[in-house]
Write a protein that holds these residues in place. Structure first.
Motif, PDB file in Angstrom:
ATOM      1  N   ILE A 389     -11.361   8.136 -12.902  1.00 27.76           N
ATOM      2  CA  ILE A 389     -11.088   6.705 -12.932  1.00 27.76           C
ATOM      3  C   ILE A 389      -9.653   6.459 -12.488  1.00 27.76           C
ATOM      4  CG2 ILE A 389     -10.947   4.634 -14.363  1.00 27.76           C
ATOM      5  CD1 ILE A 389     -13.772   5.563 -14.022  1.00 27.76           C
ATOM      6  N   GLY A 390      -9.492   5.679 -11.428  1.00 32.65           N
ATOM      7  CA  GLY A 390      -8.158   5.364 -10.925  1.00 32.65           C
ATOM      8  C   GLY A 390      -7.628   4.073 -11.515  1.00 32.65           C
ATOM      9  N   GLN A 391      -6.323   4.002 -11.621  1.00 31.62           N
ATOM     10  CA  GLN A 391      -5.690   2.810 -12.183  1.00 31.62           C
ATOM     11  C   GLN A 391      -5.139   1.905 -11.073  1.00 31.62           C
ATOM     12  OE1 GLN A 391      -6.000   2.031 -15.394  1.00 31.62           O
ATOM     13  NE2 GLN A 391      -7.228   3.910 -15.519  1.00 31.62           N
ATOM     14  N   LEU A 392      -4.584   0.797 -11.468  1.00 36.56           N
ATOM     15  CA  LEU A 392      -4.220  -0.271 -10.546  1.00 36.56           C
ATOM     16  C   LEU A 392      -2.974   0.063  -9.721  1.00 36.56           C
ATOM     17  CD1 LEU A 392      -4.807  -3.325 -12.920  1.00 36.56           C
ATOM     18  CD2 LEU A 392      -6.377  -2.348 -11.220  1.00 36.56           C
ATOM     19  N   VAL A 393      -2.867  -0.638  -8.601  1.00 40.73           N
ATOM     20  CA  VAL A 393      -1.716  -0.509  -7.709  1.00 40.73           C
ATOM     21  C   VAL A 393      -1.011  -1.855  -7.629  1.00 40.73           C
ATOM     22  CG1 VAL A 393      -0.924   0.075  -5.383  1.00 40.73           C
ATOM     23  CG2 VAL A 393      -2.952   1.203  -6.334  1.00 40.73           C
ATOM     24  N   ASN A 394       0.289  -1.842  -7.833  1.00 36.44           N
ATOM     25  CA  ASN A 394       1.101  -3.048  -7.674  1.00 36.44           C
ATOM     26  C   ASN A 394       1.991  -2.875  -6.453  1.00 36.44           C
ATOM     27  OD1 ASN A 394       0.241  -4.291 -10.214  1.00 36.44           O
ATOM     28  ND2 ASN A 394       1.464  -2.714 -11.204  1.00 36.44           N
ATOM     29  N   VAL A 395       1.916  -3.808  -5.535  1.00 37.43           N
ATOM     30  CA  VAL A 395       2.748  -3.756  -4.337  1.00 37.43           C
ATOM     31  C   VAL A 395       3.932  -4.694  -4.539  1.00 37.43           C
ATOM     32  CG1 VAL A 395       2.820  -4.088  -1.840  1.00 37.43           C
ATOM     33  CG2 VAL A 395       0.730  -3.235  -2.921  1.00 37.43           C
ATOM     34  N   MET A 396       5.141  -4.146  -4.385  1.00 36.92           N
ATOM     35  CA  MET A 396       6.365  -4.901  -4.657  1.00 36.92           C
ATOM     36  C   MET A 396       7.210  -5.023  -3.396  1.00 36.92           C
ATOM     37  SD  MET A 396       5.782  -5.168  -7.936  1.00 36.92           S
ATOM     38  CE  MET A 396       7.342  -5.833  -8.563  1.00 36.92           C
ATOM     39  N   LYS A 397       7.884  -6.148  -3.267  1.00 34.45           N
ATOM     40  CA  LYS A 397       8.856  -6.352  -2.197  1.00 34.45           C
ATOM     41  C   LYS A 397       9.933  -7.292  -2.710  1.00 34.45           C
ATOM     42  CE  LYS A 397       9.377  -7.473   2.699  1.00 34.45           C
ATOM     43  NZ  LYS A 397       8.702  -7.882   3.946  1.00 34.45           N
ATOM     44  N   ASP A 398      11.179  -6.883  -2.509  1.00 29.03           N
ATOM     45  CA  ASP A 398      12.321  -7.662  -2.995  1.00 29.03           C
ATOM     46  C   ASP A 398      12.201  -7.928  -4.489  1.00 29.03           C
ATOM     47  OD1 ASP A 398      13.277  -7.814  -0.374  1.00 29.03           O
ATOM     48  OD2 ASP A 398      12.107  -9.625   0.026  1.00 29.03           O
ATOM     49  N   GLY A 399      11.670  -6.957  -5.216  1.00 25.46           N
ATOM     50  CA  GLY A 399      11.559  -7.069  -6.662  1.00 25.46           C
ATOM     51  C   GLY A 399      10.426  -7.936  -7.158  1.00 25.46           C
ATOM     52  N   LYS A 400       9.600  -8.425  -6.262  1.00 23.66           N
ATOM     53  CA  LYS A 400       8.504  -9.310  -6.660  1.00 23.66           C
ATOM     54  C   LYS A 400       7.165  -8.728  -6.199  1.00 23.66           C
ATOM     55  CE  LYS A 400      11.385 -13.480  -6.308  1.00 23.66           C
ATOM     56  NZ  LYS A 400      11.533 -14.800  -5.632  1.00 23.66           N
ATOM     57  N   ASP A 434      -0.151  10.380 -10.366  1.00 22.57           N
ATOM     58  CA  ASP A 434      -1.429  10.700 -11.003  1.00 22.57           C
ATOM     59  C   ASP A 434      -2.314   9.460 -10.978  1.00 22.57           C
ATOM     60  OD1 ASP A 434      -3.515  11.422 -12.643  1.00 22.57           O
ATOM     61  OD2 ASP A 434      -2.260  12.172 -14.269  1.00 22.57           O
ATOM     62  N   TYR A 435      -3.555   9.621 -10.480  1.00 24.41           N
ATOM     63  CA  TYR A 435      -4.443   8.463 -10.359  1.00 24.41           C
ATOM     64  C   TYR A 435      -4.778   7.846 -11.722  1.00 24.41           C
ATOM     65  CZ  TYR A 435      -7.890  12.063 -11.509  1.00 24.41           C
ATOM     66  OH  TYR A 435      -8.563  13.088 -12.127  1.00 24.41           O
ATOM     67  N   ASN A 436      -4.525   8.575 -12.817  1.00 24.27           N
ATOM     68  CA  ASN A 436      -4.764   8.038 -14.155  1.00 24.27           C
ATOM     69  C   ASN A 436      -3.711   7.015 -14.565  1.00 24.27           C
ATOM     70  OD1 ASN A 436      -7.102   9.561 -15.300  1.00 24.27           O
ATOM     71  ND2 ASN A 436      -5.817  11.305 -14.762  1.00 24.27           N
ATOM     72  N   SER A 437      -2.666   6.898 -13.780  1.00 18.63           N
ATOM     73  CA  SER A 437      -1.563   5.991 -14.111  1.00 18.63           C
ATOM     74  C   SER A 437      -1.441   4.894 -13.076  1.00 18.63           C
ATOM     75  CB  SER A 437      -0.238   6.761 -14.167  1.00 18.63           C
ATOM     76  OG  SER A 437      -0.296   7.822 -15.100  1.00 18.63           O
ATOM     77  N   PRO A 438      -1.063   3.675 -13.497  1.00 18.07           N
ATOM     78  CA  PRO A 438      -0.777   2.622 -12.514  1.00 18.07           C
ATOM     79  C   PRO A 438       0.387   3.042 -11.629  1.00 18.07           C
ATOM     80  CG  PRO A 438      -0.961   1.720 -14.742  1.00 18.07           C
ATOM     81  CD  PRO A 438      -0.892   3.204 -14.886  1.00 18.07           C
ATOM     82  N   VAL A 439       0.460   2.487 -10.429  1.00 18.43           N
ATOM     83  CA  VAL A 439       1.533   2.859  -9.521  1.00 18.43           C
ATOM     84  C   VAL A 439       2.117   1.600  -8.886  1.00 18.43           C
ATOM     85  CG1 VAL A 439      -0.093   3.218  -7.610  1.00 18.43           C
ATOM     86  CG2 VAL A 439       2.176   4.269  -7.520  1.00 18.43           C
ATOM     87  N   ASP A 440       3.434   1.575  -8.776  1.00 14.34           N
ATOM     88  CA  ASP A 440       4.140   0.489  -8.080  1.00 14.34           C
ATOM     89  C   ASP A 440       4.563   0.997  -6.712  1.00 14.34           C
ATOM     90  OD1 ASP A 440       3.917  -1.219 -10.250  1.00 14.34           O
ATOM     91  OD2 ASP A 440       5.846  -0.620 -11.103  1.00 14.34           O
TER      92      ASP A 440
END
Length: 598
Positions: A389-400, A434-440
């Protein structure tokens, strides 16, 4: 000497101690195999090159104090070829220091084996079906699917490097309500009507609708004037389902292949290859669903209740039984899951010994029923079926957070990410966590040429090693006459120790289904190499470079400006090339280029 060779030596010594009556109550049958005697890299280099807790593992079985048993191990290890010193520390740790020539044997091994260095065959003879991405063909691949593309393909490469026969598979969900919603959205867009409440939004819907109309016009079909009312028949004369219409069906049959083609092209551009593109609809067309239900019925796991057909999944650990044919006669979604697993296990070509499913965070609730289904077929959950099970991905730019895509409307897509930072940075950044963890994903960082950018840091180490080769060739320095015993400085030792860890890192990454371990290792190796490059020399430093470093310290500037003697220069050139081989191999496992210039 490699960690694996040390583990084998410790195992042999344990047997010798038993045979000589020096291991208390320990017997040969109580000694685990050599793979259990792990040797570790001490955090403090002053404690040696490698450390083992073998005596602590065996002390209870031997009826001895760990330190006493460790002393007996140490005495025999000290007499082994290639070992310089052995010390017992703490409650019974065995700290081992290799002589420089023995430590450097790993350099010769890497150069001799090249790209095969570290690869093994301990998973050979097993077919692993690895299904990943499997996004619905109703829109572009979003950022979550993109993470699975990077992780899944890297995992397949790692498993193959461990000898497994890997079948990469993409499952197209081209049957069911999501396809109907897709078709309804296209029809609405074609008529410039509002998107249905449960429909799909985004510029891509208008784009696909226009393409469908153009294709239909080219085929002489006036698609916009086909009946929009419910009912009618498809191309085979079969009645269309409830809520369907001739126009919607025409949009569906033309648009879905367009999305298939787009997804396949996106995967190709992302350097992801699939061996099998499996269509859910084929399970129904080929009678696979009925066969799977009949199989479970014969096993006593199917029953009828309230006009519906049920799978007795609670018999196999699920929290409740599952409907597979609804009271209206339509199949529940889980029916296809049952048929699909059975299909994987019993194919004529490459039947799966292990079916690995890589699913998104919203599928956690499916694990119980899937494992129950695996058990119902007589297989072993967690062995024949493995679910990641993979967790979510957050895409950030300029801190947002970046949330909007120009094309998809409300998500970031694979094409958005590639446009922003390229394939190398996209794949590396998604696979290194690790796919078990969210990633920014920090777009600014990953587009930068700085040491804080992990993919740049590793790629730069490879490019730097290639530059060392070019400079050595220009200076007339060769690998002839290398004396590997002269790789005796602390920096030399750190790089050598990192190289020696590569085979075990690769094996663990495969066994633990953890390709992110490859990235972490590469970053550690790159750090050791960059440090080595800054303090040791293969070729003379140019006068301008000496002047630039003059402010560091006069003694250091003088030392690094000197060219080492030919035998040491040749040994360091070989060490440089071994690092180059391993970094290139590791990046290839992640689907990332290893540039020779940056």
């Amino acid at each position: 000497m490699s960690p694996e060779a040390l583990s084998e030596l410790i195992y042999d010594i344990a047997q010798q101690l038993v045979a000589d009556g020096q291991a208390g109550d320990l017997t040969v049958d109580l000694i685990p195999d050599e793979s259990k005697f792990a040797v570790m890299r001490p955090k403090d280099r002053a404690h040696g090159d490698w450390a083992s807790n073998a005596a602590m593992q065996l002390a209870k079985k031997a009826g001895m104090k760990p330190r006493d048993l460790a002393e007996r191990f140490a005495a025999r290890l000290a007499d082994a070829d290639g070992i310089e010193t052995v010390e017992v520390a703490g409650p019974g740790f065995i700290n081992i220091t290799l002589d420089s020539a023995s430590a450097a044997q790993v350099v010769d091994q890497a150069l001799a084996e090249g790209a095969d260095f570290g690869r093994n065959d301990h998973l050979s003879g097993r077919t692993l079906n690895l299904e990943f991405v499997s996004a619905n063909p109703t829109g572009p691949i979003h950022i979550g699917g993109t993470r699975w593309a990077a992780v899944g393909d890297s995992m397949a490469r790692v498993l193959e490097a461990n000898g497994a026969d890997v079948v990469r598979e993409y499952y197209f969900n081209d049957h069911g309500e999501q396809i109907n919603r897709f078709a309804k959205s296209l029809v609405a867009a074609a008529h410039e009507e509002p998107t249905p409440i449960d429909g799909y939004k985004g510029a891509y819907i208008d784009e696909i609708a226009r393409r469908v109309i153009a294709e239909a016009d080219a085929d002489g079909v006036d698609i916009l004037n086909l009946p929009r009312v419910d009912g009618g028949t498809d191309d085979n004369g079969e009645p269309l389902g409830e809520g369907d219409s001739a126009q919607r069906e025409e949009f569906r049959k033309r648009a879905v292949p367009m999305m298939f083609e787009e997804i396949q092209q996106s995967m190709k551009e992302f350097r992801v290859h699939f061996d099998v593109w499996f269509h859910e609809n084929s399970l129904y067309e080929d009678g696979e669903v009925e066969k799977a239900i009949d199989d479970l019925r014969a096993r006593g796991d199917i029953y009828e209740k309230d006009g519906a057909t049920w799978f007795a999944s609670t018999k196999h650990g699920d929290d409740k039984d599952r409907v597979i044919i609804k009271s209206d006669g339509n199949y529940a979604y889980f029916a296809a899951d049952i048929a699909y697993y059975r299909n994987k296990r019993h194919r004529k070509d490459h039947p799966a010994d292990v079916a690995i499913y890589m699913l998104g965070a919203d599928h956690h609730g499916y694990i119980g029923r899937m494992m129950a289904m695996c058990a119902a077929f007589g297989d072993k959950p967690g062995e024949n079926m493995q679910i990641l099970i993979g967790q979510l991905v957050n895409v950030m730019k300029d801190g947002k957070a970046v949330r909007m895509s120009k094309r998809a409307g409300n998500v970031v897509t694979i094409d958005d990410l590639i446009d922003a930072i390229g394939v190398d940075a996209s794949r590396y950044s998604l696979a290194r966590t690790d796919y078990n963890s969210p990633v920014d994903i920090d777009l600014n960082l990953l587009a930068s040429h700085s040491n804080d950018n992990p993919v740049y840091y590793v790629q730069y180490a490879h490019a730097r090693s290639c530059n060392v080769d070019r400079n050595a060739a220009a200076a007339g320095i060769t690998r002839d006459g290398a004396d590997m015993a002269l790789l005796d400085t602390e920096a030399d030792g750190e790089v050598i120790a990192m190289l020696a860890q590569w085979p075990s890192v690769l094996a663990q990454a495969g066994d633990l289904r953890a390709p992110h371990r490859i990235a972490h290792y590469l970053e550690d190796l790159a750090a050791a190499y960059h440090k080595w490059y800054n303090v040791e020399r293969v070729v003379p430093m140019a006068l301008t470079e000496v002047e630039e470093r003059a402010d560091e310290s006069s003694r250091e500037s003088t030392r690094i400006a000197k060219c080492p003697e030919p035998a040491r220069a040749a040994a360091r050139l070989r060490l440089n090339d071994a690092v180059q081989i391993v970094i290139a191999s590791g990046l290839d496992l992640l689907g990332v280029h290893a540039p020779d210039k940056m």
